[in-house]
Design an enzyme around this catalytic site. Structure first.
Site, PDB file in Angstrom:
ATOM      1  N   SER A  47      -9.287  88.474 -52.553  1.00 55.09           N
ATOM      2  CA  SER A  47      -9.782  87.125 -52.287  1.00 55.09           C
ATOM      3  C   SER A  47      -9.120  86.595 -51.024  1.00 55.09           C
ATOM      4  O   SER A  47      -7.913  86.764 -50.826  1.00 55.09           O
ATOM      5  CB  SER A  47      -9.465  86.197 -53.464  1.00 55.09           C
ATOM      6  OG  SER A  47     -10.063  86.665 -54.651  1.00 55.09           O
ATOM      7  N   ASP A  62     -11.873  82.085 -60.583  1.00 50.21           N
ATOM      8  CA  ASP A  62     -11.651  83.213 -59.675  1.00 50.21           C
ATOM      9  C   ASP A  62     -12.176  84.513 -60.273  1.00 50.21           C
ATOM     10  O   ASP A  62     -12.157  85.553 -59.610  1.00 50.21           O
ATOM     11  CB  ASP A  62     -10.153  83.338 -59.368  1.00 50.21           C
ATOM     12  CG  ASP A  62      -9.863  84.343 -58.265  1.00 50.21           C
ATOM     13  OD1 ASP A  62     -10.663  84.448 -57.327  1.00 50.21           O
ATOM     14  OD2 ASP A  62      -8.834  85.043 -58.355  1.00 50.21           O
ATOM     15  N   GLN A  65     -16.210  81.170 -52.711  1.00 48.88           N
ATOM     16  CA  GLN A  65     -15.114  82.070 -52.362  1.00 48.88           C
ATOM     17  C   GLN A  65     -15.595  83.110 -51.365  1.00 48.88           C
ATOM     18  O   GLN A  65     -16.729  83.588 -51.447  1.00 48.88           O
ATOM     19  CB  GLN A  65     -14.579  82.790 -53.613  1.00 48.88           C
ATOM     20  CG  GLN A  65     -13.384  83.686 -53.340  1.00 48.88           C
ATOM     21  CD  GLN A  65     -12.879  84.359 -54.601  1.00 48.88           C
ATOM     22  OE1 GLN A  65     -13.308  85.454 -54.934  1.00 48.88           O
ATOM     23  NE2 GLN A  65     -11.987  83.700 -55.314  1.00 48.88           N
TER      24      GLN A  65
END
Length: 290
Positions: A231, A207, A281
Site C-alpha cells: 500500500s 485496508d 487507496q
C-alpha cells in the site's frame, strides 16, 4: 446469529488501546503472528486512535495517510501527534508513526462537531446477504483443495475481521477479470459500544481487499510472490454512524493501473443499505525485473 468472543478481536482491541507515554505521544504494538511487516490497516487505525485522543467532543470525518516504510512487527510503534488546528467547527491533526528513529507512516485527520445539513447517498447494490454465502470455514472445507495455499491459510487463520466474498470464485481462478469485487465484512466478535472503537476497527478493515481488487484485472492475488505489492497511500471518509461488529458491504472497483501502481475505490454500506464510509487507496504492483 450471536457472535462469540474472538481471541483475535480481543487482541485487536488491546492493540488499539495505545499507551500514552507523554503529551501527544503514544505507543502501540502489532500482533506476533510471524508477518514480515506490520499490516497497514493496523497502522492507520492506531494513528487514528492517537489523533482522536487529542480531540474532545468531535468525531473524525476524514483521514489521509501515506505509507513511507514497511513496519517492523517486532518493534513498538511510537505515534507523535501535532495539533495543527482547533477551530470552531473543525479540528485538524497530523500524526507520524515512528520506528527505529524513522517515520513509517504519516496521517492527516480532520474532526468535526456534529452538524445537520443536506444529505444524499448512492444506493447499495443488490447482492446476496451474508447469511446466504459460505463462511470462511465453509470456504476452506468446500474449496480448500483448489485454493492457492496462501489464500487457504488466510481463510483458515484466526483473524479479527470475518469476511464473506459475494463472489467466492475470485479466490479459485487465475484468469484476469473485471477489477471489481463486493465483500461482506465485520469484526469477528462483539465490540464495546464506544463509537471511537468502531471507527478505529473500520479504519483497520478498510485496508483489507482494496489492493486485491486492482489485481483481479491482471489475474494476480495480493499474496502473489511474483509481484512486489505494498500500500502506498490510504484515504477514508466517515459519513454516518455504524457498528463494525455488524455486517458491512465493501463495494470496490479499480478504475486504473499504470506505472506499477493500482488505484482502488471503495464504498462501505451498512446491512440496511446506508452508505457509512468511502475509501480510496493506491498500491504498488511492481512486476519482477525483466
Amino acid at each position: 446469529m450471536t457472535q462469540t468472543t474472538s481471541t483475535a478481536v480481543a487482541e485487536l482491541l488491546t492493540m488499539l488501546d495505545l499507551e500514552k507515554i507523554e503529551e501527544n505521544i503514544f505507543r502501540g504494538r502489532s500482533p506476533e503472528v510471524g508477518w514480515q511487516r506490520v499490516f497497514g490497516g493496523l497502522v492507520v487505525a492506531q494513528a487514528l486512535v492517537a489523533s482522536a485522543r487529542t480531540v474532545e467532543a468531535r468525531a473524525p470525518h476524514s483521514l489521509h495517510g501515506y505509507f513511507l516504510l514497511p513496519g517492523d512487527p517486532l518493534a513498538p510503534i511510537v505515534y507523535e501527534v501535532d495539533r495543527l488546528r482547533d477551530g470552531k467547527s473543525f479540528t485538524t491533526r497530523r500524526c507520524n508513526a515512528i520506528q527505529h528513529g524513522r517515520a513509517i507512516f504519516s496521517l492527516s485527520a480532520s474532526f468535526q462537531i456534529a452538524e445537520q445539513g443536506l444529505e444524499h447517498a448512492v444506493a447499495m447494490p443488490d447482492v446476496p446477504l451474508p447469511e446466504t454465502l459460505p463462511s470462511e470455514a465453509e470456504m476452506v472445507e468446500k474449496f480448500g483443495a483448489i485454493m492457492p495455499d496462501p489464500i487457504r491459510r488466510w481463510f483458515a487463520s484466526d483473524r479479527p475481521i470475518e469476511t464473506r466474498p459475494v463472489d467466492p470464485s475470485r479466490y479459485l481462478r487465475r484468469d484476469p477479470g473485471a477489477p471489481v469485487q463486493d465483500v461482506w465484512l465485520r469484526a469477528a466478535g462483539p465490540l464495546p459500544d464506544d463509537p471511537a472503537i468502531h471507527r478505529a476497527v473500520l479504519a483497520y478493515l478498510s485496508d483489507m481487499t482494496l489492493l486485491d481488487t486492482a489485481l483481479i484485472g491482471h489475474g494476480h492475488y495480493v499474496f502473489d510472490a511474483k509481484l512486489q505489492i505494498a500500500s502506498l497511500d490510504h484515504a477514508l471518509w466517515f459519513h454516518r454512524p455504524f457498528r463494525a461488529d455488524e455486517w458491512l458491504l465493501y463495494v470496490q472497483d479499480s478504475p486504473n493501473s499504470s506505472g506499477a501502481r493500482g488505484l482502488t475505490r471503495g464504498l462501505l454500506f451498512s446491512r440496511d443499505g446506508r452508505l457509512i464510509a468511502s475509501s480510496m487507496q493506491e498500491g504498488l504492483m511492481r512486476p519482477p525485473p525483466a
